[in-house]
Scaffold this motif. Structure first.
Motif, short mmCIF file in Angstrom:
data_model
loop_
_atom_site.label_atom_id
_atom_site.label_comp_id
_atom_site.label_asym_id
_atom_site.label_seq_id
_atom_site.Cartn_x
_atom_site.Cartn_y
_atom_site.Cartn_z
N UNK A 141 39.23 45.50 53.29
CA UNK A 141 39.05 44.36 52.40
C UNK A 141 39.56 44.79 51.01
N UNK A 142 40.85 44.61 50.81
CA UNK A 142 41.56 45.24 49.70
C UNK A 142 41.09 44.79 48.32
N UNK A 143 40.60 43.56 48.20
CA UNK A 143 40.23 43.09 46.87
C UNK A 143 39.04 43.83 46.29
N UNK A 144 38.27 44.50 47.11
CA UNK A 144 37.19 45.33 46.58
C UNK A 144 37.73 46.54 45.83
N UNK A 145 39.05 46.80 45.97
CA UNK A 145 39.69 47.92 45.27
C UNK A 145 40.61 47.45 44.15
N UNK A 146 40.71 46.14 43.97
CA UNK A 146 41.44 45.58 42.83
C UNK A 146 40.59 45.86 41.59
N UNK A 147 41.13 46.52 40.56
CA UNK A 147 40.30 46.88 39.40
C UNK A 147 39.67 45.68 38.72
N UNK A 148 40.34 44.53 38.76
CA UNK A 148 39.76 43.34 38.14
C UNK A 148 38.49 42.91 38.86
N UNK A 149 38.54 42.90 40.19
CA UNK A 149 37.37 42.50 40.97
C UNK A 149 36.28 43.56 40.92
N UNK A 150 36.67 44.83 40.93
CA UNK A 150 35.68 45.90 40.86
C UNK A 150 34.93 45.89 39.53
N UNK A 151 35.68 45.65 38.44
CA UNK A 151 35.02 45.57 37.14
C UNK A 151 34.11 44.36 37.07
N UNK A 152 34.55 43.24 37.62
CA UNK A 152 33.71 42.04 37.64
C UNK A 152 32.44 42.30 38.43
N UNK A 153 32.58 42.94 39.59
CA UNK A 153 31.40 43.24 40.41
C UNK A 153 30.39 44.08 39.63
#
Length: 348
Positions: A141-153
């Motif tokens: 699930x690649x978006x969990x490694x997108x820095x934008x999504x990780x920072x948002x999380x």
């Protein structure tokens, strides 16, 4: 396990080529063998593909090539028997479960692109099989490694969520590749996974709607409402009608409203290239090529899975329970579309 993590790659399509290039930049990992059901794929790596039209590259990266030491096998069984440590599964969605099962039964760890399986019961069976065989299974699930999504999380930690909206739009040409299965299992699965990740739990009910404007087997406009007991909802929209003039090929935006704060993340072009070819806006986050290697979320993901494999640990970034939850939600959404009602998300 020796000094190098020996990777066996099954699937040499466009994304398999990206995996091949990405592994070459990860220290102490080497792709020792590959297999594709189409023997011509190994010789045709880097040939123009439908994805090139809407996944825009920098224009400077080399085409993927096999290392001279990488063996091309004529069957998956031969690849699995070649002494690999990890099977990396990058095949069409309908073949994921079978390849994962065969890898686990052969006694190797397995990395598989999303979805783990199209059927949630089969996804649960694969998780149970991995535990039974003492092997680790990792789902991309690649978006969990997108820095934008990780920072948002990270920003959402400790906050009570009130509402989520996630919208993803593609050009119709994307259906030439991703239209092979239902949009729930291609584009929308990303946003279902993000909603589960942000909320920290699986929704309890799903209301889903679908429309078909293109003459294809699956709908090209799908909307979901995910409901959690307590009042949280996520509204997820997916459409394959984005104008061809959009130079990025697809758009994405999500807004998360929480107690005391609102967060918005967009997939916007930060780099523009204007030249004789027109206007291009290359990807900078998912798998850009620079500094002599593939970078971005795909590299972070494969590096994370390699580190987990070496340590003999499951992934804490993509827990298997969440991969099963995603499959449960997509199955509930299908039932909702078919029945035109809100349905419960059934646990497998």
């Amino acid at each position: 396990m020796g000094d190098d993590l020996r990777i066996g790659l099954v699937g040499l399509g466009w994304f398999g080529g990206l995996h091949l290039q990405t592994w070459s930049g990860i220290p102490n990992a080497v792709v020792t063998g590959v297999y594709d059901a189409d023997p011509a794929r190994a010789a045709g790596l880097g040939a123009p593909s439908a994805q090139d039209g809407f996944h825009v590259h920098t224009g400077t990266e080399p085409e993927p090539v096999l290392d001279p030491g990488t063996r091309v096998f004529s069957s998956l069984d031969e690849l699995l028997a070649s002494g690999i440590d990890v099977l990396d599964v990058v095949v069409p969605e309908g073949s994921h479960a079978e390849c994962v099962r065969r890898g686990l039964e052969a006694g190797v760890d397995v990395i598989v692109e999303k979805p783990l399986a199209l059927d949630p019961r089969e996804a649960r069976e694969l998780v149970d099989l991995a535990a039974e065989r003492g092997r680790n299974l990792y789902v991309g699930h690649i978006l969990r490694f997108d820095p934008r999504q990780a920072l948002l999380r990270g920003q959402l930690e400790g906050r009570e969520l009130r509402h989520m909206t996630l919208r993803r739009l593609f050009q119709p040409s994307a259906l030439e590749v991703y239209g092979r299965v239902h949009p729930l299992d291609t584009a929308m699965i990303h946003d279902i996974d993000l909603a589960i990740w942000y909320a920290g739990s699986r929704p309890d009910r799903v209301t889903a709607f679908a429309s078909s404007w293109h003459d294809r087997a699956y709908p090209d406009v799908v909307d979901l409402v995910l409901h959690w007991d307590g009042g949280l909802r996520a509204v997820i929209g997916n459409s394959w009608h984005l104008a061809a003039s959009c130079p990025y090929g697809f758009t994405f935006e999500c807004t998360i409203q929480s107690e005391g704060a609102t967060f918005t993340a967009r997939n916007e072009p930060d780099l523009h290239v204007w030249d004789e070819q027109g206007v291009r806006v290359p990807d900078l986050f998912f798998w850009p090529y620079h500094s002599g290697a593939r970078q971005g979320a795909l590299r972070e993901e494969l590096q994370h899975f390699a580190d987990c494999t070496r340590a003999g640990l499951p992934s804490d970034r993509v827990p298997l329970r969440d991969a099963v939850r995603v499959a449960e939600v997509t199955a509930a959404a299908r039932r909702s579309i078919e029945s035109n009602t809100t349905v419960e998300v059934a646990a497998c």
